[in-house]
Design an enzyme around this catalytic site. Structure first.
Site, mmCIF file in Angstrom:
data_model
loop_
_atom_site.group_PDB
_atom_site.id
_atom_site.type_symbol
_atom_site.label_atom_id
_atom_site.label_comp_id
_atom_site.label_asym_id
_atom_site.label_seq_id
_atom_site.Cartn_x
_atom_site.Cartn_y
_atom_site.Cartn_z
ATOM 1 N N LYS A 188 24.737 0.360 9.357
ATOM 2 C CA LYS A 188 23.678 0.009 10.315
ATOM 3 C C LYS A 188 23.239 -1.424 9.997
ATOM 4 O O LYS A 188 22.427 -1.659 9.111
ATOM 5 C CB LYS A 188 22.548 1.028 10.166
ATOM 6 C CG LYS A 188 21.156 0.563 10.527
ATOM 7 C CD LYS A 188 20.975 0.207 11.976
ATOM 8 C CE LYS A 188 19.589 -0.362 12.208
ATOM 9 N NZ LYS A 188 19.600 -1.843 12.233
ATOM 10 N N GLU A 398 5.438 -10.751 -1.066
ATOM 11 C CA GLU A 398 6.685 -11.465 -0.778
ATOM 12 C C GLU A 398 6.586 -12.150 0.588
ATOM 13 O O GLU A 398 6.243 -11.516 1.579
ATOM 14 C CB GLU A 398 7.849 -10.472 -0.748
ATOM 15 C CG GLU A 398 9.183 -11.160 -0.569
ATOM 16 C CD GLU A 398 10.328 -10.176 -0.369
ATOM 17 O OE1 GLU A 398 10.164 -9.205 0.379
ATOM 18 O OE2 GLU A 398 11.390 -10.411 -0.966
HETATM 19 P P1 NAD Z 1 13.744 -4.501 6.884
HETATM 20 O O1 NAD Z 1 13.344 -3.417 5.959
HETATM 21 O O2 NAD Z 1 12.830 -4.867 7.975
HETATM 22 O O3 NAD Z 1 15.125 -4.137 7.575
HETATM 23 C C1 NAD Z 1 16.262 -3.811 6.823
HETATM 24 C C2 NAD Z 1 17.115 -2.847 7.604
HETATM 25 O O4 NAD Z 1 16.396 -1.643 7.753
HETATM 26 C C3 NAD Z 1 17.487 -3.338 9.006
HETATM 27 O O5 NAD Z 1 18.820 -2.982 9.287
HETATM 28 C C4 NAD Z 1 16.540 -2.538 9.878
HETATM 29 O O6 NAD Z 1 17.037 -2.297 11.177
HETATM 30 C C5 NAD Z 1 16.445 -1.226 9.105
HETATM 31 N N1 NAD Z 1 15.247 -0.455 9.425
HETATM 32 C C6 NAD Z 1 14.040 -0.898 9.839
HETATM 33 N N2 NAD Z 1 13.203 0.149 10.058
HETATM 34 C C7 NAD Z 1 13.900 1.266 9.752
HETATM 35 C C8 NAD Z 1 13.574 2.650 9.761
HETATM 36 N N3 NAD Z 1 12.385 3.104 10.154
HETATM 37 N N4 NAD Z 1 14.520 3.523 9.369
HETATM 38 C C9 NAD Z 1 15.741 3.089 8.953
HETATM 39 N N5 NAD Z 1 16.109 1.804 8.964
HETATM 40 C C10 NAD Z 1 15.194 0.896 9.351
HETATM 41 O O7 NAD Z 1 14.109 -5.755 5.971
HETATM 42 P P2 NAD Z 1 14.621 -7.183 6.460
HETATM 43 O O8 NAD Z 1 13.447 -7.900 7.016
HETATM 44 O O9 NAD Z 1 15.854 -7.038 7.281
HETATM 45 O O10 NAD Z 1 15.070 -7.825 5.083
HETATM 46 C C11 NAD Z 1 14.213 -8.530 4.273
HETATM 47 C C12 NAD Z 1 13.875 -7.730 3.038
HETATM 48 O O11 NAD Z 1 15.063 -7.376 2.346
HETATM 49 C C13 NAD Z 1 13.063 -8.536 2.058
HETATM 50 O O12 NAD Z 1 12.025 -7.755 1.538
HETATM 51 C C14 NAD Z 1 14.061 -8.877 0.965
HETATM 52 O O13 NAD Z 1 13.519 -9.150 -0.274
HETATM 53 C C15 NAD Z 1 14.912 -7.665 0.961
HETATM 54 N N6 NAD Z 1 16.208 -7.943 0.349
HETATM 55 C C16 NAD Z 1 16.484 -7.400 -0.870
HETATM 56 C C17 NAD Z 1 17.712 -7.658 -1.509
HETATM 57 C C18 NAD Z 1 18.047 -7.041 -2.840
HETATM 58 O O14 NAD Z 1 19.224 -7.022 -3.224
HETATM 59 N N7 NAD Z 1 17.090 -6.524 -3.581
HETATM 60 C C19 NAD Z 1 18.645 -8.478 -0.872
HETATM 61 C C20 NAD Z 1 18.314 -9.039 0.356
HETATM 62 C C21 NAD Z 1 17.098 -8.748 0.969
#
Ligand code: NAD
Length: 494
Positions: A188, A398
């Site tokens: 996804k 963050e």
């Molecule tokens: P997000 O949580 O908004 O989205 C991530 C994914 O989750 C997307 O594909 C989104 O469609 C999906 N998603 C959103 N709501 C959902 C739900 N209710 N149920 C299931 N899936 C859902 O995060 P983002 O804005 O895409 O990414 C940024 C975040 O990711 C930051 O906090 C960053 O630090 C983190 N990040 C962490 C790492 C790591 O390795 N620790 C690496 C990259 C990014």
């Protein structure tokens, strides 16, 4: 990098993307489409299928059927290895096309995108392909009339949910070990960075991955992501993204089949600079790069700069100078250092954090605002804020944008206490020439990754995972394989 080749690729129209289910392109069950907006200029680049719950359920059913009939898990390891190696080769052969497509979708500067996206993804897939026929089970130290064995079995269907900052790299961190161990995967991608990952999934099929073993569904997280989380037929959720979504996934698991949930979440990583750092100029340049590359949209970004008071002013001036030397602009120009912020929503959130920092007493030393608005794209100047207190919003939350907060400290103990004062624990760094202080900092700072006299750049041979609210489980290295296998004990009476 050849600018003319990049220009030719960016001039191409991007075809609309559908889901990839059972090896076929499939539209959303209700015909829904999502506009994909390019952060480079704010225009609509193409559309993807706006997935429905039914689409996700179809993808999971297909992955389950593929797992149960053994069309992938049942293949000899050498055969799986061959397909994965071919896939890595295809990713590499199409690297520039994939990188440009991804940059048009998510705005990362092309130099970094080329290396970190197709380059890293191909390397990751190859790493696990090469590992998969070198892994052994175990024989336990049992009494002589017993043979105790431990098998490693694939878990079944893995759901991989990916964010927008490095879709191919992070996608490969899940896909590599999960597929190598014989699992089926439903992918996804993020709403705002799906195209290169969808193309990468297509290439897996060109490499010979059997239909149904890797399905990919685009759409809103709240719709298709939730359907995946609540499925009774997904065995493991492998997630990278925000803590808010991570919490939801744990709830979904509790409300459904108690699937295993692995979370790679955010961070507020401290970059600690002592006055005895070996080279302060180098430290300043690396500190700027360690937060501002990819517009700060890096999970391990060193977003809190903790500086020993005696060098504070001099060091801040050096970081400001290094920041101002970074060219922000069109991410598809080879001489751009920092590209576009991923979306309008993210840009506004970043600017809101700067306003809050100022209202809480911070001083903006450089940057602080939107730039290049006339392009229609989402660009922000690298922003340095001093006078950030331990409890300030900029210390605790963050941003995931190009905003670096600076806090002074007097003693090593105070530095450690500041470093450990958030709910996160993803990465960190200490700059010092004192060997014993360096080792003390490694032990004292609660993080998954600790750098000494550098920041970032850890490769696939070492794990990446957080502690505290930065998550659980690790991506990368052989340790990541543990997430995608079940241990089965065999106890034989001889
Ligand atoms: P997000 O949580 O908004 O989205 C991530 C994914 O989750 C997307 O594909 C989104 O469609 C999906 N998603 C959103 N709501 C959902 C739900 N209710 N149920 C299931 N899936 C859902 O995060 P983002 O804005 O895409 O990414 C940024 C975040 O990711 C930051 O906090 C960053 O630090 C983190 N990040 C962490 C790492 C790591 O390795 N620790 C690496 C990259 C990014």
């Amino acid at each position: 990098m050849d600018q003319s080749k990049i220009n030719a690729l960016r001039a191409q129209t991007v075809a609309a993307f559908d889901h990839l289910i059972d090896g076929k392109h499939v539209a959303a069950s209700d015909g829904g489409r999502m506009n994909i907006v390019s952060p480079i200029d704010g225009t609509v680049l193409t559309t993807t299928a706006a997935g429905t719950k039914a689409d996700m359920e179809a993808a999971i059913a297909s992955a389950r059927a593929a797992f149960e009939d053994g069309r992938w898990a049942g293949q000899p390891p050498a055969a799986r290895k061959k397909v994965l190696l071919k896939w890595a080769d295809l990713i590499e052969a199409n690297a520039l096309e994939l990188a440009v497509l991804g940059v048009r979708d998510n705005g990362t500067e092309i130099g970094m995108a080329l290396k970190a996206e197709p380059g890293s993804a191909a390397g990751t897939i190859r790493y696990y392909a090469e590992a998969l026929d070198k892994l052994y089970g175990e024989i336990a130290a049992t009494p002589s009339d017993i043979l105790g064995m431990i098998h490693k079995e694939p878990v079944g269907v893995v759901g991989a949910i990916i964010p927008w900052n490095f879709p191919m790299m992070i996608g490969a961190w899940k896909l590599g070990p999960a597929l190598a161990m014989g699992n089926s995967v439903v992918l996804k991608p993020s709403e705002t960075a799906s195209l290169s990952l969808m193309r990468m999934a297509e290439l897996a099929h060109e490499a010979g991955l059997p239909p149904g073993v890797l399905n990919a569904v685009t759409g809103e997280g709240r719709v298709v992501g939730e359907a995946m989380g609540l499925s009774m037929d997904v065995d493991v959720l492998a997630f990278t993204g925000s803590g808010t979504t991570g919490r939801r996934l744990m709830e979904y698991a509790a409300r459904s089949n108690m699937k295993r949930v692995y979370l790679e979440l955010g961070g507020k990583s401290p970059n600690i600079v002592f006055a005895d750092a070996p080279n302060l100029d180098e430290a300043a340049k690396v500190a700027a790069g360690g937060i501002f590359r990819n517009s700060g949209q890096v999970c391990v970004a060193g977003s809190r700069l903790l500086v020993e008071a005696s060098i504070h002013d001099e060091f801040v001036a050096a970081v400001a100078k290094a920041s101002e030397a970074m060219r922000v602009g069109d991410p598809l120009k080879v001489d751009t250092h920092i590209g576009a912020v991923n979306s309008d929503v993210q840009l506004r959130a970043n600017l809101g954090f700067v306003d809050t920092a100022v209202s809480e007493g911070g001083q903006v030393i450089t940057g602080g605002g939107r730039i290049l608005e006339e392009t229609g794209g989402y660009y922000m100047a690298p922003t340095l804020v001093t006078g950030v207190t331990r409890d300030a919003t900029l210390s605790q939350k963050e941003v995931f944008g190009p905003v670096l907060g600076v806090t002074q400290f007097e003693t090593e103990e105070e530095a450690v206490s500041l470093a450990n004062s958030t709910v996160y624990g993803l990465a960190g760094a200490a700059w010092t020439s004192n060997l014993s202080r360096a080792h003390k900092m490694v032990r004292a700072v609660r993080t998954g990754v600790m750098h000494i006299n550098t920041y970032g750049g850890a490769d696939g041979t070492v794990p990446l995972g957080g502690v505290g609210q930065s998550g659980n489980g690790s991506d990368k290295s052989l340790h990541a394989i543990e997430k995608y296998v079940n241990l089965k004990t065999v106890w034989i009476k001889l």
